[in-house]
Design an enzyme around this catalytic site. Structure first.
Site, short mmCIF file in Angstrom:
data_model
loop_
_atom_site.label_atom_id
_atom_site.label_comp_id
_atom_site.label_asym_id
_atom_site.label_seq_id
_atom_site.Cartn_x
_atom_site.Cartn_y
_atom_site.Cartn_z
CG ASN A 73 -1.75 1.25 0.99
OD1 ASN A 73 -1.52 2.20 0.61
ND2 ASN A 73 -3.11 1.01 1.94
CE1 TYR A 102 -13.71 9.68 -8.26
CE2 TYR A 102 -14.63 10.96 -10.15
CZ TYR A 102 -13.74 9.79 -9.56
OH TYR A 102 -13.21 9.17 -10.74
CE1 TYR A 182 -9.87 10.23 -10.22
CE2 TYR A 182 -10.88 11.42 -11.95
CZ TYR A 182 -10.05 10.43 -11.48
OH TYR A 182 -9.47 9.52 -12.38
NE ARG A 232 -13.78 3.09 -13.47
CZ ARG A 232 -12.46 2.91 -13.65
NH1 ARG A 232 -11.72 4.04 -14.16
NH2 ARG A 232 -11.98 1.86 -13.21
CE LYS A 248 -31.29 1.45 -10.18
NZ LYS A 248 -30.69 0.74 -9.24
NE ARG A 257 -18.36 10.87 -18.79
CZ ARG A 257 -19.23 11.87 -18.42
NH1 ARG A 257 -19.58 12.88 -19.27
NH2 ARG A 257 -19.25 12.04 -17.19
CE1 TYR A 332 -21.62 11.93 -10.66
CE2 TYR A 332 -23.54 12.97 -11.46
CZ TYR A 332 -22.32 12.19 -11.70
OH TYR A 332 -22.19 11.49 -13.07
NE ARG A 338 -15.33 13.52 -18.97
CZ ARG A 338 -15.37 12.58 -17.92
NH1 ARG A 338 -15.32 11.30 -18.29
NH2 ARG A 338 -15.61 13.15 -16.49
#
Ligand SMILES: NC(=O)c1ccc[n+]([C@@H]2O[C@H](COP(=O)([O-])OP(=O)(O)OC[C@H]3O[C@@H](n4cnc5c(N)ncnc54)[C@H](O)[C@@H]3O)[C@@H](O)[C@H]2O)c1
Ligand SMILES: O=c1ccn([C@@H]2O[C@H](COP(=O)(O)OP(=O)(O)O[C@H]3OC[C@](O)(CO)[C@H]3O)[C@@H](O)[C@H]2O)c(=O)[nH]1
EC number: 4.1.1.35
Length: 386
Positions: A73, A102, A182, A232, A248, A257, A332, A338
């Site tokens: 770690n 996040y 993040y 994700r 969903k 994206r 959120y 992107r």
């Protein structure tokens, strides 16, 4: 493997790579590529090794002497500096990088993406070692176009939405929108790496991945990860398809994206590894600008592809809408769009992605079906019986 040359025709020498986060999604594909197609050695560092188990089991592999796994770690292990010193190049992939964390675990997110990465940068800089640091396309945040009126014709102008490494601003939401914890941590570590390059001569490359997807990404809740976990989008939608439940769509699934196949993206990383003179000092977008969809379109395409590869008909209501507050909780927020500009990676490495969204979903969902369908069926029948 003999006679391999770089982009300038020079022979490629064998190197040792300290890969931190080697047991994750990207790390597992990069290890596979390095071991099967190059002579390089890998010091693989991670807290988990499940995704590279097949590369570590001596009975099955011919490259056993070229990979070592170190269960470390990086938060608190003094062995890290020694490994970095032993290597010619360090690649840092370690991070908390699932959006569900996040806003719900912002401290862990910031520590993981900034504080824990600091010693890696420091050891590379102090020991004169090259570093490839994994950042994210999220450092761009929202597009300039997102702030224009809905009906503004400028929204159609690429100048307002294509994301360029050297000119686009980083646009995050307010602090109470902890989604950006993040992106902000990644931005600061990018600035630190860049500054180490400028002030202390660190040889670095920064990678900004744009939604790389493929086999072994994240986990299927309740099968190889926590039942309440939120991975994700690829794994969320795969889980829904495997369980024959509606996909969903967060806030209507309107965000856009560009998705790239992991195997295409790994080709780009290998070029960076083996062409330091062309990659050092650069920040690279790595994505596929031709694979743009809204999340709703992604859900529709995954539903069709899954039907094809599984032979099962799709359910009557394939998608449902859910609010981001319900799905991710308070704080959120989202990137609207992107699209990576490809000028720098084209110029420096001559690299372009190849795989269409349909093709990459077909191979990925074939893998998901083969790997998980039976386990999901069994888990669901157990739940029903109880
Ligand atoms: N997959 C993508 O599309 C994508 C997009 C943008 C950025 N990135 C970046 O690429 C990198 C890798 O992403 P990924 O998709 O493979 O994620 P992943 O979660 O699959 O892999 C990260 C790995 O790092 C390990 N790790 C985390 N903290 C650690 C620690 N303290 N010590 C040791 N190991 C630790 C984890 O166990 C995991 O195996 C991350 O930095 C991420 O931010 C990925
Ligand atoms: O069930 C779901 C899950 C997600 N969404 C929406 O899909 C969009 C993409 O979500 P996801 O792939 O989880 O993550 P992001 O693209 O937002 O962020 C990632 O980008 C790169 C990286 O840095 C590392 O992978 C990470 O931060 C999003 O709009 C979700 O709301 C959905 O509708 N349904």
């Amino acid at each position: 493997m003999a006679g391999r040359v770089d982009l300038d025709g020079n022979p490629i020498k064998q190197i040792t790579i300290c890969m931190i986060g080697a047991g994750g999604f990207i790390g597992s594909h990069l290890c596979e590529k390095l071991l099967s197609e190059t002579p390089h050695k890998v010091l693989a560092v991670d807290v988990y090794s499940d995704k590279i188990k097949h590369l570590l089991e001596p009975a099955t592999v011919t490259w056993a002497d070229r990979i070592q796994f170190h269960r470390i770690n990086i938060k608190n292990d003094s062995r890290l500096e020694g490994l970095i010193k032993m290597a010619d190049l360090t690649i840092n992939l370690a991070a908390i990088c699932t959006p569900a964390d996040y806003n719900t675990r912002p401290l862990d997110t910031i520590y993981s993406n900034f504080i824990d990465a600091l010693p890696v940068v420091k050891y590379c800089s102090e020991n004169g070692k090259r570093l490839i640091h994994f950042s994210t396309c999220e450092v761009y945040g929202k597009t300039i176009g997102a702030f224009l009126p809905e009906d503004s014709p400028l929204r159609q102008d690429p100048a307002y939405y294509v994301l360029k490494e050297d000119t686009s601003p980083c646009i995050f939401g307010p602090i109470e929108k902890q989604r950006w914890s993040y992106a902000c941590a990644k931005q600061l570590i990018e600035r630190l790496v860049y500054a180490e390059g400028a002030e202390n001569g660190l040889e670095f490359t920064i990678v900004r991945p744009f939604n790389w997807i493929g086999p072994r990404m994240d986990f299927i809740p309740g099968i190889d990860g926590p039942s309440e976990g939120v991975p994700r989008v690829l794994a969320c939608f795969s889980n829904n398809l495997l369980r024959r439940e509606p996909l969903k769509l967060v806030d209507g699934g309107e965000s856009q994206r560009t998705f790239i196949y992991i195997k295409d993206a790994i080709e780009a990383v290998l070029l960076m590894i083996e062409n330091p003179a062309r990659a050092n000092g650069h920040i690279f977008n790595v994505g596929n600008p031709n694979n743009e969809v809204t999340v709703r379109q992604l859900a529709e395409m995954m539903t069709k592809v899954y039907s094809k590869v599984s032979g099962e008909s799709s359910i009557e209501t394939p998608t449902i809408d859910v609010s981001s507050k319900e799905f991710y909780g308070e704080g959120y927020d989202d990137s609207d769009k992107r699209i990576p500009d490809m000028t720098i990676i084209n110029r420096q490495l001559g690299w372009n992605p190849k795989t269409s969204l349909w093709d990459l979903l077909e191979s990925t969902l074939t893998y998901q079906h083969r790997t998980y369908a039976e386990a999901v069926k069994q888990a669901m029948s157990k739940t029903t019986a109880n």
